[in-house]
Design an enzyme around this catalytic site. Structure first.
Site, short mmCIF file in Angstrom:
data_model
loop_
_atom_site.label_atom_id
_atom_site.label_comp_id
_atom_site.label_asym_id
_atom_site.label_seq_id
_atom_site.Cartn_x
_atom_site.Cartn_y
_atom_site.Cartn_z
N ASP A 91 4.61 -2.59 -1.92
CA ASP A 91 5.18 -1.45 -1.20
C ASP A 91 4.55 -1.31 0.20
O ASP A 91 3.43 -1.79 0.42
CB ASP A 91 4.93 -0.15 -1.97
CG ASP A 91 5.67 -0.12 -3.29
OD1 ASP A 91 6.69 -0.82 -3.41
OD2 ASP A 91 5.21 0.60 -4.20
N1 URA Z 1 3.42 -1.51 -8.17
C1 URA Z 1 3.72 -0.54 -7.29
O1 URA Z 1 4.01 0.58 -7.66
N2 URA Z 1 3.71 -0.86 -5.98
C2 URA Z 1 3.37 -2.07 -5.52
O2 URA Z 1 3.37 -2.28 -4.31
C3 URA Z 1 3.05 -3.07 -6.45
C4 URA Z 1 3.09 -2.77 -7.77
#
Ligand code: URA
Length: 240
Positions: free
Chosen positions: A101
């Site tokens: 993310d």
């Molecule tokens: N899980 C999440 O919630 N975000 C990420 O970036 C990776 C795994």
């Protein structure tokens, strides 16, 4: 020898499905001959052209990036924001393997090797990914157990993982939890915590299989060694 559609897709030209379409529509030639069947196998020595353009069989490149928070995991952004690809100066069309993310930091692989990418992101791939999450509140033992045994997110139970409470900061009322999972569903870690009533304040991926962030600062990257690529291939092939 590999199937024509696989070679086209693995060289980053397009998806396997699109490659099949191109072949069936008569857009692909091998050594000057139009091929419309899907079963045909080709070798490195064969010249493949798509709509008259020679398929560029690029050298494979493999990078390990320490992704900082505030960068998009994508090859381009419609709002022209910086992406992970902008952090690695190469003329080769590399792309991220899976995604982190915007507000997640940590280890991310980038490559132009479609075969390895597909193997790594395949749901049956059991390669461990280790995340460290800072969450609001004290994470209770029964909740830790739920996280490790599997929890419903988006109507499907997550597969078993490992969970450790590393630290609890009483003053700030935050917990540091280490999670080892092998799936890569969208926002998986945040959704897992959300499902049991905790908010993730910070998230970092510390490890993918045997690879970690040793020697790198946030925003830095390094190339994988040929030996590391070989081990990765062995790991995904064994497990797929
Ligand atoms: N899980 C999440 O919630 N975000 C990420 O970036 C990776 C795994």
């Amino acid at each position: 020898m590999e199937r024509l559609q696989k070679v086209i897709a693995n060289n980053g030209y397009c998806s396997r499905r699109k490659a099949e379409e191109l072949i069936q529509n008569g857009n692909v030639k091998v050594n000057g001959n139009i091929i419309t069947e899907l079963g045909v196998k080709v070798s490195d020595k064969d010249e493949i052209t798509i709509n008259g353009n020679v398929l560029n069989k690029e050298q494979k490149e493999y990078y390990l990036l320490y992704k900082p928070r505030g960068i998009i995991t994508s090859t381009k952004d419609e709002k022209n924001r910086k992406t992970v690809v902008d952090l690695i100066p190469t003329k080769t069309r590399i792309y991220p393997v899976g995604r982190l993310d915007y507000d997640t930091s940590g280890i991310l692989l980038l490559t132009n090797d479609g075969a390895l990418t597909n193997a790594l992101i395949h749901p049956s791939n059991m390669i461990d990914k280790v995340y460290v999450a800072k969450v609001k509140g004290f994470v209770l033992a029964n909740h830790l157990k739920l996280l490790s045994s599997g929890i419903m997110i988006d109507g499907k139970k997550t597969s078993k993982g490992k969970v450790k409470l590393k630290k609890y900061d009483k003053k700030a009322n935050t917990s540091i939890v280490e999670l080892t999972i092998h799936e890569g569903r969208n926002h998986q870690v945040k959704k897992m915590f959300e499902a049991i009533g905790y908010e993730v304040l910070k998230l970092k991926r510390e490890r993918i299989g045997f690879l970690d962030l040793s020697g790198l600062k946030s925003g830095e990257y390094r190339r994988l060694s040929p030996k590391e690529v070989k081990i990765l291939y062995n790991d995904v092939i064994k497990k797929n």
